[in-house]
Design an enzyme around this catalytic site. Structure first.
Site, PDB file in Angstrom:
ATOM      1  N   ARG A 197       0.861  -1.190   0.000  1.00 55.81           N
ATOM      2  CA  ARG A 197       0.000   0.000   0.000  1.00 55.81           C
ATOM      3  C   ARG A 197       0.890   1.229   0.000  1.00 55.81           C
ATOM      4  O   ARG A 197       1.731   1.396   0.882  1.00 55.81           O
ATOM      5  CB  ARG A 197      -0.925   0.034   1.226  1.00 55.81           C
ATOM      6  CG  ARG A 197      -2.076   1.044   1.068  1.00 55.81           C
ATOM      7  CD  ARG A 197      -2.894   1.173   2.345  1.00 55.81           C
ATOM      8  NE  ARG A 197      -2.175   1.922   3.361  1.00 55.81           N
ATOM      9  CZ  ARG A 197      -2.163   1.599   4.660  1.00 55.81           C
ATOM     10  NH1 ARG A 197      -2.832   0.560   5.110  1.00 55.81           N
ATOM     11  NH2 ARG A 197      -1.465   2.335   5.513  1.00 55.81           N
ATOM     12  N   GLU A 207       4.369   7.334   2.644  1.00 59.90           N
ATOM     13  CA  GLU A 207       5.189   6.152   2.906  1.00 59.90           C
ATOM     14  C   GLU A 207       4.720   5.013   2.021  1.00 59.90           C
ATOM     15  O   GLU A 207       3.646   5.064   1.422  1.00 59.90           O
ATOM     16  CB  GLU A 207       5.115   5.735   4.377  1.00 59.90           C
ATOM     17  CG  GLU A 207       3.733   5.308   4.841  1.00 59.90           C
ATOM     18  CD  GLU A 207       3.679   4.941   6.310  1.00 59.90           C
ATOM     19  OE1 GLU A 207       4.725   4.997   6.973  1.00 59.90           O
ATOM     20  OE2 GLU A 207       2.588   4.595   6.792  1.00 59.90           O
ATOM     21  N   ASN A 265       4.153   0.851   2.259  1.00 57.34           N
ATOM     22  CA  ASN A 265       4.011  -0.248   3.217  1.00 57.34           C
ATOM     23  C   ASN A 265       4.212  -1.586   2.518  1.00 57.34           C
ATOM     24  O   ASN A 265       3.523  -1.883   1.537  1.00 57.34           O
ATOM     25  CB  ASN A 265       2.621  -0.217   3.846  1.00 57.34           C
ATOM     26  CG  ASN A 265       2.330   1.100   4.548  1.00 57.34           C
ATOM     27  OD1 ASN A 265       2.679   1.302   5.692  1.00 57.34           O
ATOM     28  ND2 ASN A 265       1.674   2.003   3.822  1.00 57.34           N
ATOM     29  N   SER A 278      -3.020  -2.704   5.925  1.00 51.46           N
ATOM     30  CA  SER A 278      -4.351  -2.990   6.457  1.00 51.46           C
ATOM     31  C   SER A 278      -5.455  -2.142   5.818  1.00 51.46           C
ATOM     32  O   SER A 278      -5.204  -1.254   5.020  1.00 51.46           O
ATOM     33  CB  SER A 278      -4.361  -2.778   7.968  1.00 51.46           C
ATOM     34  OG  SER A 278      -3.993  -1.454   8.287  1.00 51.46           O
ATOM     35  N   LYS A 318      11.952   3.098   6.017  1.00 51.07           N
ATOM     36  CA  LYS A 318      11.871   4.513   5.632  1.00 51.07           C
ATOM     37  C   LYS A 318      13.173   4.995   5.002  1.00 51.07           C
ATOM     38  O   LYS A 318      13.174   5.904   4.174  1.00 51.07           O
ATOM     39  CB  LYS A 318      11.522   5.369   6.850  1.00 51.07           C
ATOM     40  CG  LYS A 318      10.193   5.010   7.516  1.00 51.07           C
ATOM     41  CD  LYS A 318       9.017   5.197   6.588  1.00 51.07           C
ATOM     42  CE  LYS A 318       7.699   4.936   7.302  1.00 51.07           C
ATOM     43  NZ  LYS A 318       7.514   3.519   7.661  1.00 51.07           N
ATOM     44  N   LYS A 354      10.901  10.538  11.199  1.00 45.84           N
ATOM     45  CA  LYS A 354      10.332   9.186  11.133  1.00 45.84           C
ATOM     46  C   LYS A 354      11.385   8.120  11.419  1.00 45.84           C
ATOM     47  O   LYS A 354      12.476   8.155  10.841  1.00 45.84           O
ATOM     48  CB  LYS A 354       9.736   8.923   9.746  1.00 45.84           C
ATOM     49  CG  LYS A 354       8.521   9.757   9.406  1.00 45.84           C
ATOM     50  CD  LYS A 354       7.919   9.299   8.089  1.00 45.84           C
ATOM     51  CE  LYS A 354       6.610  10.011   7.793  1.00 45.84           C
ATOM     52  NZ  LYS A 354       5.970   9.485   6.568  1.00 45.84           N
ATOM     53  N   GLU A 367       6.455   0.635  10.822  1.00 44.71           N
ATOM     54  CA  GLU A 367       5.120   0.632  10.241  1.00 44.71           C
ATOM     55  C   GLU A 367       4.117   0.875  11.367  1.00 44.71           C
ATOM     56  O   GLU A 367       4.413   0.666  12.542  1.00 44.71           O
ATOM     57  CB  GLU A 367       4.817  -0.711   9.559  1.00 44.71           C
ATOM     58  CG  GLU A 367       5.814  -1.094   8.480  1.00 44.71           C
ATOM     59  CD  GLU A 367       5.829  -0.134   7.313  1.00 44.71           C
ATOM     60  OE1 GLU A 367       4.842   0.593   7.105  1.00 44.71           O
ATOM     61  OE2 GLU A 367       6.857  -0.083   6.617  1.00 44.71           O
ATOM     62  N   GLY A 368       2.883   1.261  10.994  1.00 44.32           N
ATOM     63  CA  GLY A 368       1.841   1.485  11.999  1.00 44.32           C
ATOM     64  C   GLY A 368       1.903   2.898  12.537  1.00 44.32           C
ATOM     65  O   GLY A 368       2.912   3.599  12.445  1.00 44.32           O
ATOM     66  N   ARG A 388      -8.164   7.423   4.451  1.00 48.38           N
ATOM     67  CA  ARG A 388      -8.208   7.643   5.896  1.00 48.38           C
ATOM     68  C   ARG A 388      -8.220   9.137   6.163  1.00 48.38           C
ATOM     69  O   ARG A 388      -7.519   9.896   5.494  1.00 48.38           O
ATOM     70  CB  ARG A 388      -6.995   7.011   6.590  1.00 48.38           C
ATOM     71  CG  ARG A 388      -7.030   5.507   6.677  1.00 48.38           C
ATOM     72  CD  ARG A 388      -5.762   4.970   7.295  1.00 48.38           C
ATOM     73  NE  ARG A 388      -4.594   5.331   6.500  1.00 48.38           N
ATOM     74  CZ  ARG A 388      -3.344   5.092   6.865  1.00 48.38           C
ATOM     75  NH1 ARG A 388      -3.086   4.525   8.029  1.00 48.38           N
ATOM     76  NH2 ARG A 388      -2.328   5.432   6.091  1.00 48.38           N
TER      77      ARG A 388
END
Length: 521
Positions: free
Chosen positions: A136, A158, A160, A165, A343, A411, A415-416, A497
């Protein structure tokens, strides 16, 4: 320059209290009836009040689909296959990933431990050449306040490569807003042109399931005469279970040949429920907990866990990851593919060319004279290292300055949600961190989106005001790690989102953001 609005009319539509409550009631029922749900957080339902874990609650969601520029939506979806190919190639470049680990490993034990798993398996010899990614790529709309002629573009937040998810919930959110557009929005007292919706179809569930089926079918017929299966590797006490279930159920229906058995395996039970066959192929064998005599050969492991240090509390967890990595199962992702999502990789790929005649770092993987290179490059924003290089020293000055730091986010290789450090919090954070660990971070220039307003329904309460939207585009890719041949490469739907514009983190499951869908403008 003042940022312009994405719509000519007021948005969201003007609704009175009675109309808001009507929407709330409809949304609460629709979300539960259609699985747009999560297990309730402890802040909503105490653990003691639901000891058997039977309750579900509506996912935080917007009352209206948020305006999103059509040109940016098309740009993000159009570049996804190029991104899939790019990260497949990054995962194959062991020399490049070794450099990444050396750069950040001293300050990031988690990254170093992932690399150790790879090295252990490499020494023994990999038995599975195929790799599988459900990716993603996340973006925000960028509006340069200093250049009105530049227009709106998406810039990548970013990429993923593990546990990407909300594919399941994103499809349901688009269905919810389409339902509301058909049954509720037309009847507002002040209904008008601003209530018209341009809602793109979203088949993220089907797209992710199709990628998983492609990986499953690429796995050879069992030499042990066992039925093959797919394992969803999950966290204990997973709250976002329904998102995963939607993909699981779609996979069960998607096969055009025969049923695909799918089982959920808590990561903590990996060594109890699976074993690696003592054969040259090292097949992974799964025992059904309800019937241990029933064995399956695992064709695909889909990891919805293992993306952060919290999933590895002890050596047994790392032994479990090694156990899976050395097996013949096709991993989604392999350790190398997970490391490709660091990253630091994003920062190096997006590094501006100091010498116009020199090749870019991106051209290591994608030819610089290709359209794919141009499309990828257009999505990059300014990202700087925090190392000892000339560029890193300049970035450190920006990060430590009380004024310039306001334009950046710091950063780690994670992840998350909930891991980043923003604006004024950066200088004190760095001063508390050993300087030797600074190079494990990157400094990213904040993306400047145009203003959007919406109403969020969270835990039964309404929040209205300015919001920031983040578009994620899914991709599925199956490739041969040894030969580089790509067997499957598709764009696989989208996610929107949204968070309040005063919030700096956007994770839905972490309690920061909410589910949304696009009203293309």
């Amino acid at each position: 320059m003042v940022a312009h609005s994405l719509t000519s009319d007021a948005y969201p539509p003007a609704v009175d209290e009675g109309e808001k409550q009507r929407l709330v009631e409809v949304i609460k029922d629709w979300t539960v009836a259609n699985g747009l749900t999560v297990r309730p957080p402890p802040t909503l339902v105490a653990v003691g009040a639901d000891p058997s874990g039977v309750l579900a609650t509506s996912v935080p969601v917007t009352l209206f689909p948020s305006p999103f520029p059509q040109v940016c939506f098309d740009q993000a979806k159009g570049v996804q296959r190029a991104y899939n190919e790019l990260y497949a190639k990054v995962s194959q470049d062991e020399q490049f990933l070794s450099f990444i680990v050396q750069e950040v490993g001293d300050g990031d034990e988690f990254i170093a431990n992932l690399w150790k798993v790879h090295c252990r398996v490499k020494e023994e010899g990999y038995v599975q050449d195929l790799s599988f990614g459900l990716f993603r790529s996340d973006y925000m709309v960028h509006e340069d306040p200093s250049d009105a002629a530049a227009g709106l573009q998406v810039k990548q937040v970013e990429f993923n490569t593990i546990a990407s998810s909300f594919g399941g919930l994103s499809t349901q959110t688009c269905r919810l807003h389409k339902f509301l557009a058909d049954t509720e929005y037309p009847y507002f007292k002040e209904a008008g042109v601003h209530t018209k919706q341009n809602l793109p179809a979203n088949d993220s569930v089907q797209g992710l399931a199709a990628g998983m089926e492609a990986a499953f079918k690429a796995y050879p017929k069992s030499e042990l005469d066992l039925e093959t299966c797919v394992i969803f590797l999950v966290q204990d006490g997973e709250r976002n279970v329904f998102d995963q279930r939607h993909v699981e159920y779609a996979l069960g229906k998607s096969s055009t040949t025969s049923r695909i058995p799918v089982f959920r395996l808590p990561f903590s039970e990996t060594l109890q429920r699976t074993r690696v066959a003592n054969t040259p192929q090292r097949q992974l064998i799964y025992s059904l907990p309800s019937n241990p005599d029933k064995k399956f050969e695992v064709a695909v492991i889909y990891m919805r866990c293992g993306y952060g240090p919290g999933d590895y509390p002890d050596t047994n967890a790392w032994d479990a990851r090694y156990h899976l990595e050395r097996s013949a199962a096709i991993k989604c992702p392999s350790v190398l593919t997970q490391l490709a999502g660091a990253k630091k990789v994003q920062q190096i790929l997006a590094m501006p060319k100091l010498d116009p005649s020199a090749p870019s770092e991106l051209s290591r993987f994608i030819p610089e004279d290709s359209q794919a290179w141009k499309d990828l490059w257009a999505t990059f924003t300014n990202i700087f290292p925090m190392d000892d290089s000339e560029g890193g020293q300049a970035a450190r000055k920006l990060a430590l300055d009380s004024e310039s730091c306001q334009r950046y986010v710091l950063k780690p290789q994670r992840e998350g949600g909930g891991n980043n450090c923003y604006k004024a919090a950066i200088p004190p954070f760095l001063k508390e961190l050993p300087e030797a660990h600074w190079k494990s971070y990157i400094l990213m220039e904040l993306i400047t989106p145009p203003p959007v307003n919406n109403i969020i329904l969270r835990n039964g309460q309404l929040e209205q005001g300015g919001v920031i939207c983040e578009l994620g585009v899914y991709g599925s890719c199956v490739w041969n790690q040894r030969t580089g041949k790509i067997l499957h490469n598709e764009e696989a739907g989208y996610l929107l989102r949204t968070k309040g514009d005063q919030s700096e983190e956007g994770g839905v499951a972490a309690g920061f953001g909410c589910m949304d869908s696009c009203n293309l403008v």
